[in-house]
Design an enzyme around this catalytic site. Structure first.
Site, PDB file in Angstrom:
ATOM      1  N   ASN A 219       0.846  -1.196   0.000  1.00 46.83           N
ATOM      2  CA  ASN A 219       0.000   0.000   0.000  1.00 46.83           C
ATOM      3  C   ASN A 219       0.879   1.243   0.000  1.00 46.83           C
ATOM      4  OD1 ASN A 219       0.536   0.848   2.826  1.00 46.83           O
ATOM      5  ND2 ASN A 219      -0.365  -1.156   3.252  1.00 46.83           N
ATOM      6  N   ASP A 288      -4.548  -6.396   5.482  1.00 48.71           N
ATOM      7  CA  ASP A 288      -5.564  -7.196   6.175  1.00 48.71           C
ATOM      8  C   ASP A 288      -5.664  -8.596   5.579  1.00 48.71           C
ATOM      9  OD1 ASP A 288      -6.385  -5.302   8.073  1.00 48.71           O
ATOM     10  OD2 ASP A 288      -7.533  -4.233   6.540  1.00 48.71           O
ATOM     11  N   LYS A 298       7.467 -17.728 -10.816  1.00 48.38           N
ATOM     12  CA  LYS A 298       6.770 -16.580 -11.400  1.00 48.38           C
ATOM     13  C   LYS A 298       5.525 -17.057 -12.142  1.00 48.38           C
ATOM     14  CE  LYS A 298       7.508 -12.862 -14.661  1.00 48.38           C
ATOM     15  NZ  LYS A 298       8.327 -12.375 -15.756  1.00 48.38           N
ATOM     16  N   PRO A 314      -2.839 -11.883  10.604  1.00 47.62           N
ATOM     17  CA  PRO A 314      -3.116 -11.681  12.031  1.00 47.62           C
ATOM     18  C   PRO A 314      -3.291 -10.192  12.327  1.00 47.62           C
ATOM     19  CG  PRO A 314      -0.807 -12.296  11.691  1.00 47.62           C
ATOM     20  CD  PRO A 314      -1.484 -12.387  10.347  1.00 47.62           C
ATOM     21  N   ASP A 315      -4.215  -9.857  13.234  1.00 46.91           N
ATOM     22  CA  ASP A 315      -4.379  -8.456  13.645  1.00 46.91           C
ATOM     23  C   ASP A 315      -3.393  -8.189  14.783  1.00 46.91           C
ATOM     24  OD1 ASP A 315      -5.198  -6.034  14.910  1.00 46.91           O
ATOM     25  OD2 ASP A 315      -7.071  -6.184  13.778  1.00 46.91           O
ATOM     26  N   ILE A 316      -2.350  -7.450  14.464  1.00 46.39           N
ATOM     27  CA  ILE A 316      -1.251  -7.263  15.424  1.00 46.39           C
ATOM     28  C   ILE A 316      -1.729  -6.480  16.647  1.00 46.39           C
ATOM     29  CG2 ILE A 316       1.065  -6.282  15.719  1.00 46.39           C
ATOM     30  CD1 ILE A 316       1.313  -6.566  12.590  1.00 46.39           C
ATOM     31  N   PHE A 332      -4.015   3.528  15.055  1.00 43.54           N
ATOM     32  CA  PHE A 332      -4.334   4.543  14.050  1.00 43.54           C
ATOM     33  C   PHE A 332      -5.504   3.999  13.234  1.00 43.54           C
ATOM     34  CE2 PHE A 332      -1.294   8.108  13.282  1.00 43.54           C
ATOM     35  CZ  PHE A 332      -0.602   7.983  14.475  1.00 43.54           C
ATOM     36  N   LYS A 346     -13.040   0.933  15.991  1.00 46.47           N
ATOM     37  CA  LYS A 346     -11.724   0.273  16.175  1.00 46.47           C
ATOM     38  C   LYS A 346     -11.260   0.381  17.620  1.00 46.47           C
ATOM     39  CE  LYS A 346     -10.337   0.331  11.430  1.00 46.47           C
ATOM     40  NZ  LYS A 346      -9.906   1.097  10.290  1.00 46.47           N
TER      41      LYS A 346
HETATM   42  O1  PMT Z   1       3.221   6.075   6.386  1.00 46.72           O
HETATM   43  P1  PMT Z   1       2.663   7.408   5.929  1.00 46.72           P
HETATM   44  O2  PMT Z   1       2.781   7.574   4.422  1.00 46.72           O
HETATM   45  O3  PMT Z   1       3.226   8.554   6.701  1.00 46.72           O
HETATM   46  O4  PMT Z   1       1.093   7.399   6.227  1.00 46.72           O
HETATM   47  C1  PMT Z   1       0.636   7.372   7.542  1.00 46.72           C
HETATM   48  C2  PMT Z   1      -0.621   6.474   7.677  1.00 46.72           C
HETATM   49  C3  PMT Z   1      -1.752   7.083   6.880  1.00 46.72           C
HETATM   50  C4  PMT Z   1      -0.327   5.060   7.158  1.00 46.72           C
HETATM   51  C5  PMT Z   1      -0.921   6.411   9.220  1.00 46.72           C
HETATM   52  O5  PMT Z   1      -1.146   7.709   9.701  1.00 46.72           O
HETATM   53  C6  PMT Z   1      -2.141   5.565   9.507  1.00 46.72           C
HETATM   54  O6  PMT Z   1      -3.265   6.025   9.479  1.00 46.72           O
HETATM   55  N1  PMT Z   1      -1.910   4.241   9.828  1.00 46.72           N
HETATM   56  C7  PMT Z   1      -2.931   3.234   9.998  1.00 46.72           C
HETATM   57  C8  PMT Z   1      -3.270   2.702   8.637  1.00 46.72           C
HETATM   58  C9  PMT Z   1      -4.313   1.635   8.562  1.00 46.72           C
HETATM   59  O7  PMT Z   1      -4.257   0.913   7.656  1.00 46.72           O
HETATM   60  O8  PMT Z   1      -5.185   1.559   9.513  1.00 46.72           O
HETATM   61  P2  PMT Z   1      -6.308   0.335   9.633  1.00 46.72           P
HETATM   62  O9  PMT Z   1      -7.564   1.079   9.806  1.00 46.72           O
HETATM   63  O10 PMT Z   1      -6.199  -0.646   8.561  1.00 46.72           O
HETATM   64  O11 PMT Z   1      -5.828  -0.377  10.943  1.00 46.72           O
HETATM   65  C10 PMT Z   1      -6.218   0.070  12.253  1.00 46.72           C
HETATM   66  C11 PMT Z   1      -5.097  -0.194  13.208  1.00 46.72           C
HETATM   67  O12 PMT Z   1      -4.850  -1.606  13.328  1.00 46.72           O
HETATM   68  C12 PMT Z   1      -3.771   0.430  12.832  1.00 46.72           C
HETATM   69  O13 PMT Z   1      -3.162   0.916  14.009  1.00 46.72           O
HETATM   70  C13 PMT Z   1      -2.972  -0.747  12.247  1.00 46.72           C
HETATM   71  O14 PMT Z   1      -1.567  -0.578  12.475  1.00 46.72           O
HETATM   72  C14 PMT Z   1      -3.520  -1.922  13.034  1.00 46.72           C
HETATM   73  N2  PMT Z   1      -3.531  -3.206  12.307  1.00 46.72           N
HETATM   74  C15 PMT Z   1      -4.279  -3.369  11.190  1.00 46.72           C
HETATM   75  C16 PMT Z   1      -4.314  -4.597  10.558  1.00 46.72           C
HETATM   76  C17 PMT Z   1      -3.537  -5.663  11.090  1.00 46.72           C
HETATM   77  N3  PMT Z   1      -3.536  -6.832  10.497  1.00 46.72           N
HETATM   78  N4  PMT Z   1      -2.813  -5.469  12.187  1.00 46.72           N
HETATM   79  C18 PMT Z   1      -2.796  -4.265  12.815  1.00 46.72           C
HETATM   80  O15 PMT Z   1      -2.108  -4.093  13.826  1.00 46.72           O
END
Ligand code: PMT
Length: 433
Positions: A219, A288, A298, A314-316, A332, A346
């Site tokens: 991404n 995700d 390939k 896995p959701d960390i 975030f 969330k």
């Molecule tokens: O890296 P930059 O270019 O500076 O951009 C910053 C950002 C936009 C990436 C950052 O500010 C941000 O918003 N990060 C979270 C991005 C995200 O994908 O969020 P989410 O809504 O998918 O996930 C929610 C939270 O769960 C996040 O804290 C994520 O780290 C965590 N997560 C999600 C999926 C997963 N499998 N494991 C996780 O821990």
């Protein structure tokens, strides 16, 4: 014990019998969390060897104005276009001269620059502290006392000296303070950081999920927001570990940085590092879903369509929050729509203490008073993924706190402040409860 976590102390050793105490001083400064580099004058080397200080500081000792070892060994922020004395002066948070001989104090007063230590004292922008050490008569001399007055007026911190028996057999004022006293006084030279003594673990950047040996999905996360947070937490006195997906950024200064590739790698690294962590901040844009299987070779271009099957990663964040004694949990939420509602979901679903809601895509258009211009000519908004600026709104169980739009480093400092307030409040309510 005094804390000097993440502090960089440049110890200047001048010629005096008290130099024999400097190995112990280095050891104590390091035990208090400081990184120590030593510079010795020619006379100092008559009393203690560079090899000894190299061994206890775990770094080479600098002695030569025209050497080039500091410009090779120090972080690039210190060494860009710098000569030896400039690189060392830029690197140091504080320059401590111990022992400071009467001669060196006089040279400081006159702004001499005829050896490495005197030159870097002139070049240093941060605090300068001296621990005088000399015979009591030399200390009492009007010349020495007036030199000290001048130095004090210029803002140099005078640490000591102490009283007592001296190496020359006399008794009186002029002994260098003991290493433990100097260590405590050094800690007092710094403002206490908001996260002093705390361990922080941060994830940042994207993940890369392989499809075959040459392709994968990822991404647009650049890592800028997470790296800025790591730097801000270190600046606030925390010991920071950053677990980063693939980015083009250099490791932040004073941060232990571990590089990983996939969501599974990031999950495993987080769980290896989680013990003893007080604050966990998930900034990474973790995939995700990942391909259910990675092709060994390939994938060839065959039919008109290619179907790939994906499975959940896995959701960390949720897995750390589910630990029996989780750290303070910050997540975030990058959202293109329904920013607050999705972010709040969330907060609750993942059992977090705080969420930083980050509008991405066009979400910023409907987000409060957001009026920052879009990055000119790049066709992408100046917030969220990739940009240097951002906008965050914080949500916890008590309400919402919008942060003013700004650069990612500026926002990171504000967020660290908000986290510190909540962590300190939780610590004190645990103490009183
Ligand atoms: O890296 P930059 O270019 O500076 O951009 C910053 C950002 C936009 C990436 C950052 O500010 C941000 O918003 N990060 C979270 C991005 C995200 O994908 O969020 P989410 O809504 O998918 O996930 C929610 C939270 O769960 C996040 O804290 C994520 O780290 C965590 N997560 C999600 C999926 C997963 N499998 N494991 C996780 O821990």
């Amino acid at each position: 014990m005094a804390t000097l976590t993440n502090k960089r102390i440049l110890l200047g050793v001048t010629g005096g019998i008290a130099a024999y105490k400097t190995p112990d001083l280095v050891r104590r400064l390091r035990e208090a969390g400081a990184e120590v580099r030593c510079v010795m004058t020619r006379a100092a080397r008559e009393f203690v060897t560079p090899l000894t200080l190299h061994a206890v500081s775990d770094h080479p000792v600098y002695t030569d104005l025209f050497g080039a070892s500091a410009t090779r060994e120090l972080p690039t922020t210190s060494t860009d276009n710098a000569m030896e004395h400039i690189a060392l002066a830029r690197w140091a948070d504080v320059v401590l001269i111990a022992p400071a001989s009467a001669d060196f104090l006089a040279r400081l007063v006159h702004g001499r620059a005829d050896d490495l230590l005197a030159s870097l004292c002139l070049a240093a922008a941060g605090p300068l502290a001296v621990a005088p050490a000399m015979n009591r008569q030399m200390w009492a001399q009007p010349a020495t006392q007036s030199n000290l007055t001048v130095l004090r007026e210029r803002g140099v911190r005078i640490l000591g000296p102490g009283d007592g028996s001296q190496a020359c057999g006399e008794t009186g004022s002029g002994r260098m303070l003991e290493p433990h006293e100097l260590t405590a006084l050094c800690a007092g030279l710094f403002e206490t950081g908001e996260l002093d003594g705390l361990n922080v673990l941060i994830t940042a950047g994207p993940t890369w999920e392989a499809i075959d040996p040459v392709r994968g999905i990822t991404n647009r996360s650049s890592g800028k927001m997470g790296y800025a947070l790591a730097a801000a937490a270190a600046e606030a006195g925390a010991r920071v570990t950053l677990i980063s997906g693939p980015t083009a950024l250099s490791d932040p200064d004073r941060v232990r940085t571990l590089r990983v590739t996939s969501a599974q790698d990031m999950h495993d690294a987080v769980h290896r590092e989680i013990s003893g962590i007080h604050i966990f901040i998930g900034v990474a844009a973790v995939a995700d879903y990942r391909p259910s299987r990675i092709a060994a070779h390939k994938i060839k271009k065959t039919g008109e369509h290619l179907n790939l099957e994906f499975e959940r990663t896995p959701d960390i964040l949720a897995s750390v929050a589910a630990l029996p004694h989780p750290p303070f949990m910050v997540g975030f939420a990058a959202e293109t729509e329904n920013l607050e509602a999705n972010a709040r979901a969330k907060l609750l679903d993942k059992k977090l203490d705080l969420v930083a809601a980050n509008p991405v895509g066009d979400a910023g258009a409907g987000f409060g008073d957001w009026t920052e211009p879009r990055a000119v000519g790049q066709g992408r908004p100046a917030y969220g993924f990739e940009s240097d600026t951002n906008r965050l709104i914080l949500l916890d169980r008590t309400g919402t706190t919008p942060l003013p739009a700004g650069t990612k480093p500026a926002l990171a400092r504000l967020l660290v402040h908000e986290i510190a307030l909540r962590v300190r409040a939780a610590q004190s309510s645990r103490r009183t409860g």
